[in-house]
Each structure stands twice: as structure tokens, then as C-alpha cells.
Design a protein around this motif. Structure first.
Motif, mmCIF file in Angstrom:
data_model
loop_
_atom_site.group_PDB
_atom_site.id
_atom_site.type_symbol
_atom_site.label_atom_id
_atom_site.label_comp_id
_atom_site.label_asym_id
_atom_site.label_seq_id
_atom_site.Cartn_x
_atom_site.Cartn_y
_atom_site.Cartn_z
ATOM 1 N N ALA A 215 -14.416 -0.798 17.187
ATOM 2 C CA ALA A 215 -14.580 -1.148 15.531
ATOM 3 C C ALA A 215 -14.011 0.126 14.879
ATOM 4 O O ALA A 215 -13.831 0.256 13.548
ATOM 5 C CB ALA A 215 -15.730 -1.661 15.211
ATOM 6 N N PHE A 216 -14.124 1.571 15.443
ATOM 7 C CA PHE A 216 -13.970 2.596 14.734
ATOM 8 C C PHE A 216 -13.028 3.338 15.318
ATOM 9 O O PHE A 216 -13.110 4.201 16.331
ATOM 10 C CB PHE A 216 -15.404 3.543 14.865
ATOM 11 C CG PHE A 216 -16.568 2.703 14.497
ATOM 12 C CD1 PHE A 216 -16.625 2.683 13.190
ATOM 13 C CD2 PHE A 216 -17.601 2.063 15.246
ATOM 14 C CE1 PHE A 216 -17.876 1.936 12.382
ATOM 15 C CE2 PHE A 216 -18.604 1.352 14.537
ATOM 16 C CZ PHE A 216 -18.786 1.412 13.302
ATOM 17 N N TRP A 257 -0.136 -6.075 13.376
ATOM 18 C CA TRP A 257 -0.010 -5.374 11.842
ATOM 19 C C TRP A 257 1.503 -5.728 11.299
ATOM 20 O O TRP A 257 2.323 -5.687 11.786
ATOM 21 C CB TRP A 257 -0.733 -3.935 12.032
ATOM 22 C CG TRP A 257 0.441 -2.920 12.807
ATOM 23 C CD1 TRP A 257 0.713 -2.833 14.097
ATOM 24 C CD2 TRP A 257 1.129 -2.097 12.225
ATOM 25 N NE1 TRP A 257 1.437 -1.679 14.314
ATOM 26 C CE2 TRP A 257 1.943 -1.369 13.132
ATOM 27 C CE3 TRP A 257 1.544 -1.588 10.761
ATOM 28 C CZ2 TRP A 257 2.779 -0.331 12.877
ATOM 29 C CZ3 TRP A 257 2.392 -0.606 10.492
ATOM 30 C CH2 TRP A 257 3.199 -0.180 11.598
ATOM 31 N N ALA A 258 1.234 -5.466 9.969
ATOM 32 C CA ALA A 258 2.340 -5.726 9.127
ATOM 33 C C ALA A 258 2.406 -4.700 8.066
ATOM 34 O O ALA A 258 1.471 -4.995 6.935
ATOM 35 C CB ALA A 258 2.603 -7.160 8.776
ATOM 36 N N ALA A 259 2.966 -3.398 7.890
ATOM 37 C CA ALA A 259 2.987 -2.856 6.754
ATOM 38 C C ALA A 259 1.653 -2.227 6.609
ATOM 39 O O ALA A 259 1.216 -1.419 7.491
ATOM 40 C CB ALA A 259 3.636 -3.317 5.342
ATOM 41 N N ASP A 260 0.880 -2.522 5.428
ATOM 42 C CA ASP A 260 -0.568 -2.190 5.080
ATOM 43 C C ASP A 260 -1.500 -3.093 5.263
ATOM 44 O O ASP A 260 -2.686 -2.955 5.064
ATOM 45 C CB ASP A 260 -0.551 -1.412 3.707
ATOM 46 C CG ASP A 260 -0.340 -2.841 2.667
ATOM 47 O OD1 ASP A 260 0.026 -3.713 3.169
ATOM 48 O OD2 ASP A 260 -0.530 -2.198 1.421
ATOM 49 N N PRO A 267 -9.009 -4.791 3.760
ATOM 50 C CA PRO A 267 -8.531 -4.018 2.682
ATOM 51 C C PRO A 267 -7.486 -2.939 3.088
ATOM 52 O O PRO A 267 -7.533 -2.194 4.271
ATOM 53 C CB PRO A 267 -9.725 -3.146 2.603
ATOM 54 C CG PRO A 267 -10.894 -3.907 3.138
ATOM 55 C CD PRO A 267 -10.154 -4.670 4.100
ATOM 56 N N PRO A 268 -6.302 -2.886 2.538
ATOM 57 C CA PRO A 268 -4.991 -2.100 3.114
ATOM 58 C C PRO A 268 -5.387 -0.812 2.998
ATOM 59 O O PRO A 268 -5.019 -0.049 3.926
ATOM 60 C CB PRO A 268 -4.108 -2.307 1.723
ATOM 61 C CG PRO A 268 -4.457 -3.526 1.233
ATOM 62 C CD PRO A 268 -6.128 -3.749 1.347
ATOM 63 N N GLU A 269 -6.278 -0.108 1.935
ATOM 64 C CA GLU A 269 -6.744 1.342 1.980
ATOM 65 C C GLU A 269 -7.383 1.818 3.221
ATOM 66 O O GLU A 269 -7.297 2.683 3.631
ATOM 67 C CB GLU A 269 -7.342 1.506 0.916
ATOM 68 C CG GLU A 269 -8.706 1.014 0.569
ATOM 69 C CD GLU A 269 -8.566 -0.351 -0.059
ATOM 70 O OE1 GLU A 269 -10.012 -1.009 -0.394
ATOM 71 O OE2 GLU A 269 -7.681 -0.960 -0.024
ATOM 72 N N LEU A 270 -8.240 0.643 3.855
ATOM 73 C CA LEU A 270 -9.068 1.149 5.081
ATOM 74 C C LEU A 270 -8.015 1.071 6.219
ATOM 75 O O LEU A 270 -8.008 1.841 7.229
ATOM 76 C CB LEU A 270 -10.082 0.047 5.212
ATOM 77 C CG LEU A 270 -11.120 0.192 4.246
ATOM 78 C CD1 LEU A 270 -12.317 -0.575 4.669
ATOM 79 C CD2 LEU A 270 -11.629 1.803 4.078
ATOM 80 N N ARG A 275 -4.044 3.489 10.470
ATOM 81 C CA ARG A 275 -3.002 3.876 10.784
ATOM 82 C C ARG A 275 -2.388 5.361 10.620
ATOM 83 O O ARG A 275 -1.701 5.664 11.739
ATOM 84 C CB ARG A 275 -1.794 2.970 9.743
ATOM 85 C CG ARG A 275 -0.561 2.852 10.106
ATOM 86 C CD ARG A 275 0.250 1.955 9.147
ATOM 87 N NE ARG A 275 0.862 2.825 8.257
ATOM 88 C CZ ARG A 275 1.768 2.224 7.139
ATOM 89 N NH1 ARG A 275 2.022 0.836 7.186
ATOM 90 N NH2 ARG A 275 2.343 3.026 6.381
ATOM 91 N N ALA A 276 -3.043 6.127 9.840
ATOM 92 C CA ALA A 276 -2.805 7.252 10.019
ATOM 93 C C ALA A 276 -3.231 8.345 11.145
ATOM 94 O O ALA A 276 -2.526 8.992 11.745
ATOM 95 C CB ALA A 276 -3.420 8.242 8.724
ATOM 96 N N ALA A 277 -4.377 7.808 11.687
ATOM 97 C CA ALA A 277 -4.919 8.285 13.008
ATOM 98 C C ALA A 277 -4.085 7.790 14.053
ATOM 99 O O ALA A 277 -3.646 8.623 15.032
ATOM 100 C CB ALA A 277 -6.448 7.861 13.015
#
Length: 530
Positions: A215-216, A257-260, A267-270, A275-277
Motif C-alpha cells: 500500500a506504500f 494505470w493511465a496518465a495520472d 486522487p491524481p496528485e497522490l 509514479r515519480a518514485a
């Protein structure tokens, strides 16, 4: 004696890190050690190259060499000098290039050496050294000179290698093929922990769960997942046998997954934090150039490779810029999901689509290849009469995007289009039609879909429903549900794809066989047995 430094861990921004990496190969003294380094022990309690070595991104004058230092004193905070060598022979006697670079903690002590100045179209051999320890020796290959006449290319296509669903036997056979390169279409890892029902398989494989709760999904989480996968000796052997050209699909980050958007449309921001990691660790673990280094949740993954005058490979990213799957994803009929037919839906995003069409329109190569992830051909998976069912995660979920691409190919006379795909853990082959609902419609290209290395377990040669599926999809020629990879041999006049399969992955030692060989004649349409 090779030496290496222990520096304090300093978090660098992307610009400083790129500058440091670019300079690190020349920060050597006359004695061949990094300036300012103190001598440290040259013996390790375990192999410092425990995740193997790899090469990739072949160009006419060189390629990328990759490794990751996994054992050293004060590893967590050290910047570690790593020596690399490239030779013309497999005994590493005729050295043609060598140097030292730095393994930074900011990149998990991964090393990406961009070798230049090599001769085009030939084999090379390479290795790394840390302290007194040397890595295995790998084979790699440079691409032919730009536009040079090429009479033969051999490469493999593989992906979907879920570690808890079987042994990597297919990779042992792939390593023996000695191909020019390997195209890995994605699902290099699976982001989720194994299923409880698979625990016995994990025990048989000798694997231990040292990954935190899924989950993390942090940098550490993804690094552990890749370390688990890359520790397999058969995968390491495949990487050491030939350069890889890699691209992600979904499981390197999150299922479908698709885009954000994650698979649950959270929530896209989460999701972008996750995605960055995932992008950073993907870069760390693959033999990629610095131009692919991610910037937060963005990464330049689509790119183009030319193999002389023979083939242009357009490596596509069908995840980062796509429209979200319509109608909640899954399998839907057209009547249930008219959104899948909506104008403007995309699989590539505007910029990548324009880049692809421009490349296809100006191609000078004999064969034009779409190296991508999900099936492009229409596939009606319905098991009922007078009912259709299409998977919204594939190009069937963005019909207008497929139409735009195939219309362009037809209108501009793009020659000999071949799509290479994966994702669905099955072998398929067929034709790309202007209108899939009209069997007599023009064929503008062909598609070969590669099965998985392990995902899906042993599988079967065919299903009871196979004849019906092929009949209701008349543009399809072949189906098989075993594990393995595709071996492609390309000449100016003929493209041949051999479906290489193993009968089981639930235990080791399966032999390899060619289940079927299909060919395309240049300038003609239709698949024929080879």
C-alpha cells in the motif's frame, strides 16, 4: 589496486546530478583512481554485482552499460567509483574503451555508462570492477551505421515476467540465441505482492518476502521489487547475452494505470507521487541514457532506433499520455461503451502521436516497426452469439486513435508496418485493417503479440474456444497460450517471427521449441507459414 571514496550523502537536484554524472567519467588521476579517494578494503562479504550487468540503447558508435553496486562499506551514503571496460574479444584482452564512473546513492548506486567511439555493427564485450571484485563479462552489440545496407537482423521480444508465477527458464534459452538485441515490451516487475495462493510457488523458487506493505509504494519499495527480480541468474544471463531496448507497460507502476490515474481512479496528485518514485527506480534499474532520466513524475520514454537501412524501431509509451480507459475499464461491448469510439481519444498523447507520424512519414528504412505494449488489432473476446466484448485497456478502448494512425499509414504509403506487442500473456498474430469490421478492408500492416515469460503460469497450447475466437476475428491468424518469447529474423525481403515456447514454468528445466513460424513478404500483405 582500485580504490573508492566514501562521501557524505548529499541530496542533489536533477541538474546537479546530471552534471555530476556527465563529469564523473573524467574525474580520474594519472594512476587511474578517482581524485581525492582514500584506499578502502577490496574484499566484500558478498558479490557487489549481485543484480548482474546489462547493456542497452544500441547506436552505431556505442551503447549504454549498466550495473548497480549492491555491497560496499557504508553503502547507504557512499559515492562509489566503478571501473568499466569494453573489449573486442570475450577474454577482455583487446580493450577498446575503459574508464571510471561514479555510483551515486541518489540513484541507488546504479551505473549508466554511455560508451561512444565504437565501430558500427559488431559485437563487443564488457565488465565492471569495484575494488578487487569484477563482474561477469557481458556481450553487447553496436547498431549498423546510419543508412548502411543491412542484409539480416535477429532480435527477440519478451516481457510479463511475474516472479511468483514460475521459473525464468525461457530466459536461459533466450540467452543462447545470441540475438542482435532484445526488445522488452514491459511488465519487468509486478508492483503488487504475491497472492496468497502462490506462496507455495515462492517457496519452491526460494524467494523471501522482504518487501514492505504494497500500500506504500516508495523508492525503497520499488527498489526491493526490482532487486528481487534482478537477482534471478537466468534473467541476468539474458541481459549479459545482448543489449536490451526496454519500455514499461503498467505493472512497473500500477495495474492498468493511465496518465495520472491509477487503476482505481484515486486522487491524481497522490498517484503522481507514486509514479515519480516508480519512474526513478525504472531509470535506475534499466540500461537507459541520461536523456531518459525522469523529472519528477515525467519521463521521456518514447524514442526511435534505426538498424541501418533495414528497420526503424519506434518505441512507444502507451501509458503516460493516454486517455483513461473508458467505461470503468474491463471488457465492454460497443453498445455498453460508446465512449470507446469517441473522437479525440488517444493512446499516445498529441506530442508523441505527432512525433510518430512524422517519423513514419519520413522513414527511409525498409521495415517500419511499432515497438509498443498493448494489442493494436481489434479483438472481440465475446463467448456469446450476437454479443461483442472488447478490452478497454487495449487500443480497442481508443478506436479513434487507432483509426488516425492506420489511416495515416495507408494515405502516406508507409511501407511494411509491423507492430510488436505483449501484455496479455498469450501469443497472437494477425493483420492491421483499416476497418476491422469489414474483412475485405485494406490491410495496412501486421501485428505479432508476444506471450509472457512466466505470467499466467504454465498455460496451454490452445483453448476450447480458440477456433471460435479466430473465426469471429478473421484478421487473426494464430493463437497460443504458453510461455516464452518471439524470435524475429528480418531481411530486406522477408520478416519471419518464430514463436518460441516452453511447456511449463511451474518447475525448472523445460525445453524450448518453435511452436509456429509466420512470415511477411516485403511489399505484400498477409501472413504465411515459414
Amino acid at each position: 589496486m582500485h580504490r573508492y571514496c566514501v562521501d557524505r550523502y548529499v541530496t542533489m537536484d536533477r541538474r546537479r546530478l546530471l552534471k555530476g554524472l556527465a563529469a564523473s567519467a573524467v574525474l580520474t588521476t594519472g594512476s587511474g583512481t578517482l581524485a581525492g579517494c582514500a584506499a578502502l578494503p577490496t574484499r566484500f562479504d558478498r558479490n557487489p554485482f549481485g543484480l548482474g550487468i546489462a547493456s542497452g540503447e544500441p547506436e552505431p558508435d556505442g551503447m549504454v552499460l549498466w550495473t548497480k553496486v549492491t555491497a560496499a562499506p557504508d553503502l547507504d551514503r557512499s559515492v562509489i567509483p566503478v571501473r568499466w571496460e569494453v573489449a573486442a574479444d570475450d577474454r577482455m584482452i583487446k580493450t577498446v574503451r575503459s574508464g571510471e564512473t561514479a555510483a551515486h546513492p541518489d540513484l541507488g548506486h546504479a551505473v549508466h555508462v554511455e560508451v561512444e567511439g565504437l565501430s558500427p555493427g559488431r559485437d563487443y564485450f564488457y565488465r565492471f570492477q569495484v575494488g578487487g571484485e569484477a563482474s561477469m563479462i557481458g556481450r553487447t552489440r553496436s547498431a549498423p551505421a546510419a543508412g548502411a545496407p543491412v542484409d539480416r537482423l535477429r532480435f527477440a521480444v519478451c516481457g510479463c515476467q511475474r516472479r511468483d508465477e514460475g521459473h525464468y527458464t525461457a530466459y536461459a534459452h533466450l540467452a543462447d540465441e545470441q540475438v542482435d538485441f532484445v526488445y522488452h515490451y514491459g511488465d519487468y516487475i509486478y508492483e503488487s505482492l504475491w497472492r496468497r495462493a502462490r506462496d507455495l510457488v515462492w517457496l519452491q523458487l526460494g524467494l523471501v518476502n522482504d518487501t514492505p506493505d504494497d500500500a506504500f509504494r516508495t523508492l525503497d519499495y520499488y527498489r526491493r521489487r526490482y532487486a528481487l527480480y534482478k537477482s534471478d541468474p537466468l534473467l541476468q544471463a539474458a541481459h549479459a547475452s545482448a543489449p536490451f531496448i526496454t519500455i514499461w507497460d503498467d505493472h512497473e507502476i500500477d495495474n492498468n494505470w493511465a496518465a495520472d490515474a491509477d487503476q482505481f481512479d484515486g486522487p491524481p496528485e497522490l498517484f503522481l507521487l507514486r509514479r515519480a518514485a516508480a519512474f526513478q527506480v525504472y531509470y535506475e534499474m534499466m540500461p537507459l541514457r541520461r536523456s531518459c532520466m525522469p523529472h519528477g513524475p515525467m519521463m521521456q520514454a518514447y524514442r526511435r532506433f534505426a538498424w541501418g537501412d533495414l528497420a526503424a524501431f519506434n518505441v512507444l509509451d502507451t501509458r503516460q499520455y493516454r486517455s483513461n480507459q473508458p467505461c470503468g475499464d474491463g471488457r465492454k461491448s460497443r453498445a455498453q461503451c460508446p465512449e470507446s469510439l469517441a473522437p479525440g481519444r488517444t493512446m499516445l498523447g498529441d506530442a508523441q502521436e505527432a512525433w510518430l507520424l512524422d517519423g513514419l512519414g519520413h522513414s527511409q528504412q525498409r521495415w517500419n516497426v511499432l515497438a509498443q505494449q498493448v494489442m493494436m488489432m481489434q479483438l472481440d473476446r465475446s463467448s456469446k452469439e450476437d454479443v461483442d466484448a472488447y478490452h478497454m485497456d487495449k487500443w480497442d478502448g481508443a478506436v479513434d486513435a487507432r483509426r488516425r494512425l492506420l489511416d495515416f499509414v495507408h494515405e502516406h504509403g508507409v511501407a511494411n508496418l509491423v507492430a510488436l506487442s505483449g501484455d496479455i500473456h498469450q501469443n497472437w498474430a494477425g493483420e492491421l485493417k483499416l476497418d476491422f469490421d469489414e474483412p475485405g478492408s485494406a490491410t495496412v500492416g501486421h501485428e505479432f503479440v508476444a506471450t509472457s515469460i512466466t505470467s499466467g503460469g504454465d498455460g496451454a497450447d490452445h483453448h476450447k474456444s480458440t477456433p471460435k475466437k479466430l473465426a469471429q476475428n478473421p484478421h487473426m491468424t494464430f493463437f497460443n497460450d504458453q510461455r516464452g518469447y518471439m524470435l524475429c529474423e528480418v531481411t530486406p525481403n522477408l520478416w519471419t517471427t518464430r514463436y518460441r515456447t516452453v511447456d511449463f514454468v511451474s518447475r525448472p528445466g523445460a525445453p524450448i521449441r518453435t511452436r509456429r513460424s509466420l512470415a511477411i513478404e516485403a511489399g505484400r500483405t498477409g501472413l504465411v507459414d515459414a
